[in-house]
Write a protein that holds these residues in place. Sequence first.
Motif, mmCIF file in Angstrom:
data_model
loop_
_atom_site.group_PDB
_atom_site.id
_atom_site.type_symbol
_atom_site.label_atom_id
_atom_site.label_comp_id
_atom_site.label_asym_id
_atom_site.label_seq_id
_atom_site.Cartn_x
_atom_site.Cartn_y
_atom_site.Cartn_z
ATOM 1 N N ALA A 1 0.833 -1.201 0.000
ATOM 2 C CA ALA A 1 0.000 0.000 0.000
ATOM 3 C C ALA A 1 0.869 1.253 0.000
ATOM 4 N N LEU A 2 0.404 2.260 -0.670
ATOM 5 C CA LEU A 2 1.110 3.539 -0.738
ATOM 6 C C LEU A 2 0.260 4.614 -0.093
ATOM 7 N N PRO A 3 0.843 5.623 0.466
ATOM 8 C CA PRO A 3 2.271 5.851 0.610
ATOM 9 C C PRO A 3 2.866 4.946 1.684
ATOM 10 N N ARG A 4 4.188 4.697 1.544
ATOM 11 C CA ARG A 4 4.886 3.886 2.548
ATOM 12 C C ARG A 4 6.301 4.404 2.727
ATOM 13 N N ARG A 5 6.757 4.303 3.959
ATOM 14 C CA ARG A 5 8.119 4.728 4.272
ATOM 15 C C ARG A 5 9.108 3.714 3.735
ATOM 16 N N LEU A 6 10.260 4.212 3.342
ATOM 17 C CA LEU A 6 11.341 3.364 2.858
ATOM 18 C C LEU A 6 12.302 3.084 4.004
ATOM 19 N N CYS A 7 12.991 1.974 3.924
ATOM 20 C CA CYS A 7 14.009 1.666 4.936
ATOM 21 C C CYS A 7 15.044 2.773 4.920
ATOM 22 N N GLY A 8 15.410 3.234 6.088
ATOM 23 C CA GLY A 8 16.352 4.339 6.161
ATOM 24 C C GLY A 8 17.561 4.014 7.003
ATOM 25 N N VAL B 1 6.266 8.143 -6.867
ATOM 26 C CA VAL B 1 7.280 9.179 -6.699
ATOM 27 C C VAL B 1 8.090 8.785 -5.468
ATOM 28 N N ARG B 2 9.402 8.736 -5.625
ATOM 29 C CA ARG B 2 10.305 8.392 -4.516
ATOM 30 C C ARG B 2 10.884 9.691 -3.969
ATOM 31 N N ILE B 3 10.753 9.886 -2.651
ATOM 32 C CA ILE B 3 11.219 11.105 -1.997
ATOM 33 C C ILE B 3 12.202 10.682 -0.909
ATOM 34 N N GLU B 4 13.390 11.285 -0.925
ATOM 35 C CA GLU B 4 14.414 10.945 0.061
ATOM 36 C C GLU B 4 15.047 12.209 0.623
ATOM 37 N N ILE B 5 15.404 12.132 1.899
ATOM 38 C CA ILE B 5 16.145 13.207 2.549
ATOM 39 C C ILE B 5 17.463 12.622 3.023
ATOM 40 N N GLY C 1 2.116 7.228 -4.194
ATOM 41 C CA GLY C 1 1.444 6.855 -5.429
ATOM 42 C C GLY C 1 0.890 8.070 -6.148
ATOM 43 N N PRO C 2 0.036 7.832 -7.146
ATOM 44 C CA PRO C 2 -0.426 8.918 -8.002
ATOM 45 C C PRO C 2 -1.590 9.735 -7.445
ATOM 46 N N HIS C 3 -2.159 9.329 -6.333
ATOM 47 C CA HIS C 3 -3.324 10.050 -5.810
ATOM 48 C C HIS C 3 -2.896 11.394 -5.227
ATOM 49 N N PRO C 4 -3.622 12.469 -5.532
ATOM 50 C CA PRO C 4 -3.234 13.790 -5.017
ATOM 51 C C PRO C 4 -3.129 13.856 -3.493
ATOM 52 N N SER C 5 -3.883 13.033 -2.770
ATOM 53 C CA SER C 5 -3.793 13.050 -1.304
ATOM 54 C C SER C 5 -2.432 12.568 -0.819
ATOM 55 N N HIS C 6 -1.699 11.873 -1.668
ATOM 56 C CA HIS C 6 -0.373 11.405 -1.281
ATOM 57 C C HIS C 6 0.614 12.560 -1.157
ATOM 58 N N VAL C 7 0.348 13.675 -1.830
ATOM 59 C CA VAL C 7 1.210 14.850 -1.695
ATOM 60 C C VAL C 7 1.127 15.360 -0.252
ATOM 61 N N LYS C 8 -0.073 15.354 0.314
ATOM 62 C CA LYS C 8 -0.245 15.765 1.711
ATOM 63 C C LYS C 8 0.534 14.826 2.633
ATOM 64 N N ALA C 9 0.447 13.532 2.380
ATOM 65 C CA ALA C 9 1.193 12.566 3.198
ATOM 66 C C ALA C 9 2.695 12.814 3.091
ATOM 67 N N ALA C 10 3.166 13.172 1.905
ATOM 68 C CA ALA C 10 4.596 13.464 1.714
ATOM 69 C C ALA C 10 5.002 14.707 2.501
ATOM 70 N N ARG C 11 4.154 15.732 2.509
ATOM 71 C CA ARG C 11 4.441 16.942 3.292
ATOM 72 C C ARG C 11 4.530 16.613 4.778
ATOM 73 N N GLN C 12 3.575 15.810 5.266
ATOM 74 C CA GLN C 12 3.576 15.442 6.687
ATOM 75 C C GLN C 12 4.830 14.638 7.033
#
Length: 149
Positions: free
Chosen positions: A9-16, A77-81, A26-37
């Motif tokens: 299931a997406l969104p999901r955290r990656l091993c860090g 979309v993969r997002i990393e810090i 994933g492609p759903h616009p609500s996932h942008v909010k999850a990425a911000r959080q």
Amino acid sequence: MQPTAPPPALPRRLCGTPTTSGILIGPHPSHVKAARQWAAHATRSRPGLTDPLTLTVSELTANALRHTASGLPGGTVRIEIHRTRRHLELHVTDNGPTPGTAPTLPAVPDPEPLRVGGNGLRLVEAVCAYWDWTQAPCGAITVRAVFGC
């Protein structure tokens, strides 16, 4: 034939690691909010960077969903810090161009005061110390934004 397991299931955290963390959306616009959080939580040790970094995550992920195959069903979309003592690097990677189209390469548009839209990268440029992008052979683009501490 054995049934295949459904994708996670997406969104999901990656091993860090202690210096790297990531999320896959994933492609759903609500996932942008999850990425911000997620980004706000990931920068909790550097509160002065929370707002600029969450703004940048929002703009870059929205661009990836709007302009690439990441916005199609099944896209990601993969997002990393990446953290160092002196700076944070944000990496946002899309799935490459939409099938049958040429890649949309990141660029700040020419200044046009009455322009509607297209100002996301201008905002990114205003809040980070530096940004650039690279393109993989498969067409995927990674935008990197660097934030000084």
